[in-house]
Design an enzyme around this catalytic site. Structure first.
Site, mmCIF file in Angstrom:
data_model
loop_
_atom_site.group_PDB
_atom_site.id
_atom_site.type_symbol
_atom_site.label_atom_id
_atom_site.label_comp_id
_atom_site.label_asym_id
_atom_site.label_seq_id
_atom_site.Cartn_x
_atom_site.Cartn_y
_atom_site.Cartn_z
ATOM 1 N N HIS A 153 3.690 -2.381 3.085
ATOM 2 C CA HIS A 153 3.757 -1.028 2.533
ATOM 3 C C HIS A 153 5.092 -0.835 1.826
ATOM 4 O O HIS A 153 6.150 -1.103 2.412
ATOM 5 C CB HIS A 153 3.596 0.017 3.638
ATOM 6 N N ASP B 105 0.816 -1.215 0.000
ATOM 7 C CA ASP B 105 0.000 0.000 0.000
ATOM 8 C C ASP B 105 0.852 1.267 0.000
ATOM 9 O O ASP B 105 2.013 1.257 0.393
ATOM 10 C CB ASP B 105 -0.890 0.034 1.247
#
Length: 208
Positions: free
Chosen positions: A168, A22
């Site tokens: 991430h 992400d």
């Protein structure tokens, strides 16, 4: 098909592990994540912020060129739109989807809201737009805590097939080397466990 705002937290691929990243793309850290993925042959899904993708088109192009897929992580990762009503929320989602489609030439795997925020208006908007809501069933809070090999492999031992793993790719430089080292070991151990590392697609998420 999995619509009606019901989240996809895992897929029906019992031998797959789905790594998702992400908050990118980031011009500094995302290419180094891609280098690590390339070293193991893993194919993953990047849930990108559309405005960041527009600013980093070369990184976005590399993600696609190397066989990964793109998910929609909103237009700008803002939270205020959740308080503006369904019409504004739906327009926000639709604008990010269209922007990403224009840049990639195809549909995204689905939508993942910032921080996994879910509201009735979000569910209704995604149902109307026919876009799957994709969350996760495995996370490491790697934006807050260092992702270490013991944490990664300890959780891997309890991970079931079809799991969607939240990570991430946007990382500050001081935290990046340890993250990449852990990512490499995690992927190799997953393969040794019997998992394949496969990307999410719109079709797979609609069936799951």
């Amino acid at each position: 098909m999995n619509f009606l705002g019901r989240p996809v937290r895992k897929t029906n691929r019992s031998s797959s592990l789905h790594l998702t990243f992400d908050d990118g793309p980031d011009k500094h850290s995302t290419p180094r994540v891609l280098d690590t993925l390339a070293a193991t042959g893993a194919k993953c899904t990047f849930f990108v912020i559309a405005e960041r993708a527009r600013q980093n088109r070369d990184v976005l192009a590399r993600i696609l060129r190397e066989g990964h897929t793109i998910g929609n992580h909103s237009l700008d990762h803002s939270y205020g739109v959740f308080f503006k009503g369904r019409k504004a929320l739906q327009a926000w989602i639709e604008s990010s989807e269209h922007l990403l489609e224009d840049m990639t030439g195809g549909k995204t795997a689905g939508f993942r809201p910032p921080a996994g925020v879910r509201t009735p208006e979000l569910a209704a908007s995604l149902e109307h737009l026919r876009i799957p809501l994709i969350l996760w069933n495995c996370r490491f809070y790697d934006t807050v805590f260092d992702w270490t090999r013991p944490r990664a492999l300890g959780r891997l031992a309890k991970t079931v097939g079809g799991s969607i793993v939240l990570l991430h790719d946007r990382k500050p430089e001081p935290k990046l080397p340890l993250f990449l080292e852990t990512l490499h070991d995690y992927m190799n151990s997953a393969r040794q466990t019997g998992f394949t590392l496969d990307p999410l697609t719109r079709e797979l998420c609609e069936r799951s």
